[in-house]
Design a protein around this motif. Structure first.
Motif, PDB file in Angstrom:
ATOM      1  N   PHE A 136       0.896  -1.159   0.000  1.00  0.00           N
ATOM      2  CA  PHE A 136       0.000   0.000   0.000  1.00  0.00           C
ATOM      3  C   PHE A 136       0.934   1.208   0.000  1.00  0.00           C
ATOM      4  O   PHE A 136       1.634   1.459   0.990  1.00  0.00           O
ATOM      5  CB  PHE A 136      -0.905   0.014   1.244  1.00  0.00           C
ATOM      6  N   ASP A 137       0.967   1.932  -1.132  1.00  0.00           N
ATOM      7  CA  ASP A 137       2.027   2.914  -1.313  1.00  0.00           C
ATOM      8  C   ASP A 137       1.545   4.342  -1.553  1.00  0.00           C
ATOM      9  O   ASP A 137       2.371   5.248  -1.703  1.00  0.00           O
ATOM     10  CB  ASP A 137       2.923   2.489  -2.481  1.00  0.00           C
ATOM     11  N   VAL A 138       0.238   4.567  -1.605  1.00  0.00           N
ATOM     12  CA  VAL A 138      -0.273   5.903  -1.909  1.00  0.00           C
ATOM     13  C   VAL A 138      -1.106   6.401  -0.735  1.00  0.00           C
ATOM     14  O   VAL A 138      -2.012   5.700  -0.264  1.00  0.00           O
ATOM     15  CB  VAL A 138      -1.124   5.887  -3.194  1.00  0.00           C
ATOM     16  N   LEU A 139      -0.795   7.605  -0.265  1.00  0.00           N
ATOM     17  CA  LEU A 139      -1.580   8.196   0.820  1.00  0.00           C
ATOM     18  C   LEU A 139      -3.000   8.472   0.344  1.00  0.00           C
ATOM     19  O   LEU A 139      -3.218   8.983  -0.762  1.00  0.00           O
ATOM     20  CB  LEU A 139      -0.943   9.504   1.298  1.00  0.00           C
ATOM     21  N   THR A 140      -3.981   8.136   1.172  1.00  0.00           N
ATOM     22  CA  THR A 140      -5.370   8.432   0.793  1.00  0.00           C
ATOM     23  C   THR A 140      -5.646   9.920   0.859  1.00  0.00           C
ATOM     24  O   THR A 140      -6.551  10.420   0.186  1.00  0.00           O
ATOM     25  CB  THR A 140      -6.345   7.690   1.726  1.00  0.00           C
ATOM     26  N   SER A 141      -4.908  10.641   1.706  1.00  0.00           N
ATOM     27  CA  SER A 141      -5.019  12.097   1.784  1.00  0.00           C
ATOM     28  C   SER A 141      -3.604  12.652   1.821  1.00  0.00           C
ATOM     29  O   SER A 141      -2.933  12.575   2.859  1.00  0.00           O
ATOM     30  CB  SER A 141      -5.811  12.524   3.022  1.00  0.00           C
ATOM     31  N   PRO A 142      -3.114  13.219   0.726  1.00  0.00           N
ATOM     32  CA  PRO A 142      -1.702  13.662   0.665  1.00  0.00           C
ATOM     33  C   PRO A 142      -1.348  14.713   1.705  1.00  0.00           C
ATOM     34  O   PRO A 142      -0.165  14.861   2.047  1.00  0.00           O
ATOM     35  CB  PRO A 142      -1.581  14.230  -0.755  1.00  0.00           C
ATOM     36  N   ASN A 143      -2.343  15.446   2.230  1.00  0.00           N
ATOM     37  CA  ASN A 143      -2.052  16.534   3.162  1.00  0.00           C
ATOM     38  C   ASN A 143      -1.960  16.069   4.622  1.00  0.00           C
ATOM     39  O   ASN A 143      -1.645  16.871   5.497  1.00  0.00           O
ATOM     40  CB  ASN A 143      -3.125  17.620   3.050  1.00  0.00           C
ATOM     41  N   GLN A 144      -2.239  14.797   4.888  1.00  0.00           N
ATOM     42  CA  GLN A 144      -2.236  14.351   6.274  1.00  0.00           C
ATOM     43  C   GLN A 144      -0.807  14.132   6.782  1.00  0.00           C
ATOM     44  O   GLN A 144       0.081  13.756   6.022  1.00  0.00           O
ATOM     45  CB  GLN A 144      -3.053  13.062   6.434  1.00  0.00           C
TER      46      GLN A 144
END
Length: 239
Positions: A136-144
């Motif tokens: 799992f390599d992509v943040l669901t919310s990039p700003n977190q």
């Protein structure tokens, strides 16, 4: 004989009378002192009861007389507490109270936070490697501002109790488990003829340095192109 006695007694009587008269006159001139009173005689016998008297007239009938009301007295001391009674039946619910004021937002210090939420990018193949952490390599919310995964694996930086959950989209088969280090925490398997969406979650206590990951224990066709597969975790409380 009788006549002689009468004549003899008569002169003697006359003589005694004269002597008595002479003696009496002598005493009146030289009277002596009164003598000492004699000893009282014995009591006489008790007299008999007299006759029963007549019944008296009836008295006037007594009438109760109520007096005036008195002044109020001082209050007495409190009595002792009585025995505790039985618990009564539960009453009906009361009316709803007014809405309270909104509480202030209290942020958790950064040194006490631990969380992450990642999804699997489409670049990976559908079939995952068995008994290896799923990537799992992509943040669901990039700003977190959360923790990072290393090759799909979470490493605890704080000691405490955590919650982990995965949501996986797959074609036909998804047999997965959540592992803590080498320990299997939950083991779940879904099989269908079409596309499926499955999930699993767990609450677990971690020590600093423990690792948590999602792994397949049978062939699983994970879809990453048209449906996202996610892995999320966060610290509930430190211990």
């Amino acid at each position: 004989m009788v006549s002689y006695l009468v004549h003899a007694v008569l002169p003697i009587s006359i003589l005694l009378w004269g002597v008595t008269t002479v003696f009496s006159d002598t005493c009146s001139e030289n009277r002596g002192y009164p003598g000492v009173p004699g000893i009282p005689g014995d009591h006489g016998a008790n007299g008999k009861d007299g006759l029963k008297g007549q019944k008296g007239d009836n008295g006037n009938k007594a009438e109760p007389v109520k007096g005036a009301k008195g002044d109020r007295g001082m209050p007495g001391n409190p009595g002792r507490a009585g025995i505790k009674g039985n618990i009564g039946m539960e009453g009906p619910p009361g009316p709803q109270g007014p809405k309270g004021q909104k509480g202030a937002i209290a942020g958790v210090p950064k040194n006490m936070r631990s969380f992450f939420s990642y999804k699997r990018s489409p670049q990976y193949r559908q079939n995952v490697i068995i008994r290896k952490p799923i990537e799992f390599d992509v943040l669901t919310s990039p700003n977190q501002d959360g923790d990072s995964l290393t090759n799909g694996e979470f490493t605890a930086t704080l000691r405490g109790t955590y919650f982990f959950v995965y949501h996986i989209s797959a074609a036909s088969t998804a047999c997965l488990n959540i592992k803590k280090n080498a320990e299997i925490l939950v083991n779940l398997c879904d099989i269908t003829q079409g596309v499926l969406v499955t999930s699993g979650s767990v609450v677990v206590k971690l020590e600093k340095g423990d690792k948590v990951s999602v792994q397949a224990f049978q062939n699983s066709n994970i879809i990453s192109k048209d449906a996202d597969s996610t892995f999320t975790g966060f610290l509930l409380f430190q211990s």
